[in-house]
Motif scaffolding. Structure first.
Motif, PDB file in Angstrom:
ATOM      1  N   VAL A   1       0.926  -1.290  -0.063  1.00 56.06           N
ATOM      2  CA  VAL A   1       0.005   0.016  -0.074  1.00 56.06           C
ATOM      3  C   VAL A   1       0.966   1.385  -0.108  1.00 56.06           C
ATOM      4  O   VAL A   1       0.728   2.192  -0.507  1.00 56.06           O
ATOM      5  CB  VAL A   1      -0.978  -0.287   1.281  1.00 56.06           C
ATOM      6  CG1 VAL A   1      -1.718   1.497   1.271  1.00 56.06           C
ATOM      7  CG2 VAL A   1      -1.901  -1.072   1.038  1.00 56.06           C
ATOM      8  N   HIS A   2       1.794   1.336   1.014  1.00 55.83           N
ATOM      9  CA  HIS A   2       2.517   2.626   1.082  1.00 55.83           C
ATOM     10  C   HIS A   2       3.637   2.517   0.039  1.00 55.83           C
ATOM     11  O   HIS A   2       4.525   1.846  -0.098  1.00 55.83           O
ATOM     12  CB  HIS A   2       3.176   2.406   2.568  1.00 55.83           C
ATOM     13  CG  HIS A   2       3.873   3.475   2.911  1.00 55.83           C
ATOM     14  ND1 HIS A   2       5.302   3.862   2.602  1.00 55.83           N
ATOM     15  CD2 HIS A   2       3.701   4.587   3.885  1.00 55.83           C
ATOM     16  CE1 HIS A   2       5.544   4.938   2.997  1.00 55.83           C
ATOM     17  NE2 HIS A   2       4.742   5.100   4.098  1.00 55.83           N
ATOM     18  N   SER A   3       3.818   3.792  -0.485  1.00 56.55           N
ATOM     19  CA  SER A   3       4.705   4.037  -1.600  1.00 56.55           C
ATOM     20  C   SER A   3       6.171   3.627  -1.166  1.00 56.55           C
ATOM     21  O   SER A   3       7.169   3.132  -1.827  1.00 56.55           O
ATOM     22  CB  SER A   3       4.841   5.500  -2.184  1.00 56.55           C
ATOM     23  OG  SER A   3       3.746   5.499  -3.227  1.00 56.55           O
TER      24      SER A   3
ATOM     25  N   ASN B   1      -1.395  -1.308  -4.825  1.00 56.95           N
ATOM     26  CA  ASN B   1      -1.798  -0.118  -4.516  1.00 56.95           C
ATOM     27  C   ASN B   1      -0.800   1.183  -4.782  1.00 56.95           C
ATOM     28  O   ASN B   1      -0.953   1.823  -5.474  1.00 56.95           O
ATOM     29  CB  ASN B   1      -2.531   0.258  -3.107  1.00 56.95           C
ATOM     30  CG  ASN B   1      -2.921   1.487  -2.462  1.00 56.95           C
ATOM     31  OD1 ASN B   1      -3.938   1.920  -3.071  1.00 56.95           O
ATOM     32  ND2 ASN B   1      -2.097   2.297  -2.080  1.00 56.95           N
TER      33      ASN B   1
ATOM     34  N   GLY C   1       1.463   4.016  -5.258  1.00 59.65           N
ATOM     35  CA  GLY C   1       1.496   4.651  -6.404  1.00 59.65           C
ATOM     36  C   GLY C   1       3.049   5.081  -6.988  1.00 59.65           C
ATOM     37  O   GLY C   1       2.690   5.975  -7.898  1.00 59.65           O
TER      38      GLY C   1
ATOM     39  N   TYR D   1       5.920  12.573   2.187  1.00 58.23           N
ATOM     40  CA  TYR D   1       6.544  11.178   1.873  1.00 58.23           C
ATOM     41  C   TYR D   1       6.450  11.239   0.491  1.00 58.23           C
ATOM     42  O   TYR D   1       5.730  11.829  -0.274  1.00 58.23           O
ATOM     43  CB  TYR D   1       6.112  10.252   2.740  1.00 58.23           C
ATOM     44  CG  TYR D   1       4.934   9.427   2.255  1.00 58.23           C
ATOM     45  CD1 TYR D   1       3.485  10.078   2.543  1.00 58.23           C
ATOM     46  CD2 TYR D   1       4.810   8.076   1.720  1.00 58.23           C
ATOM     47  CE1 TYR D   1       2.259   9.293   2.032  1.00 58.23           C
ATOM     48  CE2 TYR D   1       3.748   7.290   1.687  1.00 58.23           C
ATOM     49  CZ  TYR D   1       2.500   7.982   1.803  1.00 58.23           C
ATOM     50  OH  TYR D   1       1.301   7.284   1.323  1.00 58.23           O
TER      51      TYR D   1
ATOM     52  N   ALA E   1       4.407   9.518  -1.582  1.00 55.56           N
ATOM     53  CA  ALA E   1       3.231   9.486  -2.190  1.00 55.56           C
ATOM     54  C   ALA E   1       2.583  10.946  -2.189  1.00 55.56           C
ATOM     55  O   ALA E   1       1.986  11.472  -2.955  1.00 55.56           O
ATOM     56  CB  ALA E   1       2.032   8.577  -1.631  1.00 55.56           C
TER      57      ALA E   1
ATOM     58  N   SER F   1      -5.279   8.917   3.314  1.00 51.01           N
ATOM     59  CA  SER F   1      -5.962   8.021   3.004  1.00 51.01           C
ATOM     60  C   SER F   1      -6.007   7.057   4.334  1.00 51.01           C
ATOM     61  O   SER F   1      -5.195   7.432   5.198  1.00 51.01           O
ATOM     62  CB  SER F   1      -5.180   7.299   1.812  1.00 51.01           C
ATOM     63  OG  SER F   1      -5.898   6.015   1.525  1.00 51.01           O
TER      64      SER F   1
END
Ligand code: BEZ
Length: 374
Positions: A86-88, A109, A111, A157, A159, A212
């Motif tokens: 999930v976390h970039s 997820n 990105g 961060y 993202a 998010s």
């Protein structure tokens, strides 16, 4: 020859699921896994006739542990393919390890633009988005609405930075707009109050935000409680996804851009929503769609592999590259860099839904700068 070795057909495929099970993105991890498992269930519990064995790992959305965790899945658990995360920042670490080990990876997820730009790899695929895509669409929406002066607010961060840049690129395609201030706080902090006071002082025409998960629910509530929602329109991508339960009317009317929406009404989406609700007693969100499509991508890969054997990695790649994924978001294909080419929708919160109101950008491909896959 009593003990002659037997030649086994390949047994179960080992899938390393590296997702957050704790912290602000925990619910996103659950939604992704549920989406993935739903598609497998729809296929009779197997993909291309192969049974799956899951090895699960909570990545805690901690970039410092990303490389070690990915290494554990590859070296200790000997997974055939990784699905995460999930976390970039964590995904960037994971991508580098996957690339070094030539391990198949599907990102459901995160990105981080680099994953399908300069770090792109023939064995890495994304079922979600590049950070640039939905935020670029949101920039176009804000510009089309005639907004002139904008303040942005996000986490500091990968993202967050890329979200704001994507928004600015979309916003700048139309003349006259200006971002007057970029406000940030460290990930995963939720001390929004001092920044909301600043926004009230700056009096922009609108605010653009990326948060998010659990933090996004708090931001919506705080923005409303501070009396800002009534005065300064709030644009976003992701803020209202998976967060609308328990917010009352705090999110009502918020406008956003995203590669999924409630009310798409295509046949695949109708079936997906009905099956997801039946299975989990909950409506799906964009994260569940991305998990579902990660499993669809895996099936496309297996169909391209000789004897559906995941060890035929080049066949797997060909299978994905030539597939059209029948996604609940609408059909999509993979770009040369292995990122979805997809439509970014315009939406508005009505009750507990991100209702489709139109199209921000049709069939948007990430620029894939620095990727040399052909
Ligand atoms: C990211 O870190 O890339 C991300 C996390 C949550 C939602 C969207 C993007």
């Amino acid at each position: 020859m009593l003990f002659a070795p037997q030649l086994h057909a390949q047994s179960k495929i080992k899938v390393g699921l590296m997702l957050p099970a704790s912290g602000t993105f925990a619910q996103l991890g659950t939604d992704i896994e549920n989406g993935f498992r739903l598609f497998v269930k729809e296929q009779g519990g197997k993909l291309a006739g192969k049974e799956l064995e899951f090895v699960k790992l909570d990545d805690e959305s901690d970039p410092a542990k990303g490389a070690d965790n990915a290494n554990k899945l590859i070296t200790r658990d000997k997974v055939d393919i990784m699905v995460g995360t999930v976390h970039s920042g964590v995904a960037l670490a994971m991508t580098k390890i996957a690339k070094e080990n030539e391990t198949l990876l599907i990102v459901p997820n995160a990105g981080a633009n680099e994953i399908t730009r300069e770090l792109c790899d023939k064995y890495t695929f994304r079922s979600s988005f590049s950070n640039w895509q939905p935020h670029y669409g949101a920039g176009v929406l804000a510009a089309n609405a005639g907004v002139k002066k904008i303040v942005t607010i996000t986490w500091k961060y990968a993202a967050g930075d890329q979200a704001i840049q994507g928004f600015k690129d979309g916003f700048a395609t139309k003349a006259g707009g200006q971002v007057i201030e970029d406000l940030t706080l460290p990930f995963p902090n939720v001390e929004f109050q001092p920044l909301l006071t600043k926004i009230a002082d700056l009096k922009p025409d609108a605010v653009y935000t990326f948060f998010s998960g659990a933090a996004a629910s708090k931001f919506i509530k705080d923005y409303n409680d501070a009396g800002l929602k009534a005065k300064i329109p709030l644009y976003s991508a992701f803020l209202t996804d998976g967060t609308l339960e328990g917010l009352g009317t705090a999110a009502e009317g918020l406008v956003s851009a995203m590669h999924y929406a409630d009310g798409l009404e295509n046949a695949k989406d109708k079936a997906f929503r009905a099956n997801f609700k039946k299975e989990y007693n909950k409506d799906p969100d964009v994260f569940a769609v991305q998990g579902y499509d990660a499993a669809q991508i895996m099936l496309a890969g297996l169909k391209g592999a000789k004897n559906n054997d995941i060890k035929d990695k080049d066949g797997f790649v060909k299978g994905v590259e030539t597939a059209t994924i029948d996604s609940p978001r609408g059909e999509f294909t993979m770009s040369k860099a292995h990122n979805p080419v997809q439509t970014i929708y315009a939406r508005k919160v009505v009750g507990k839904e991100n209702k489709l109101t139109g199209i921000a950008v049709k069939n948007l491909a990430d620029p894939a700068t620095g990727c040399s896959l052909k």
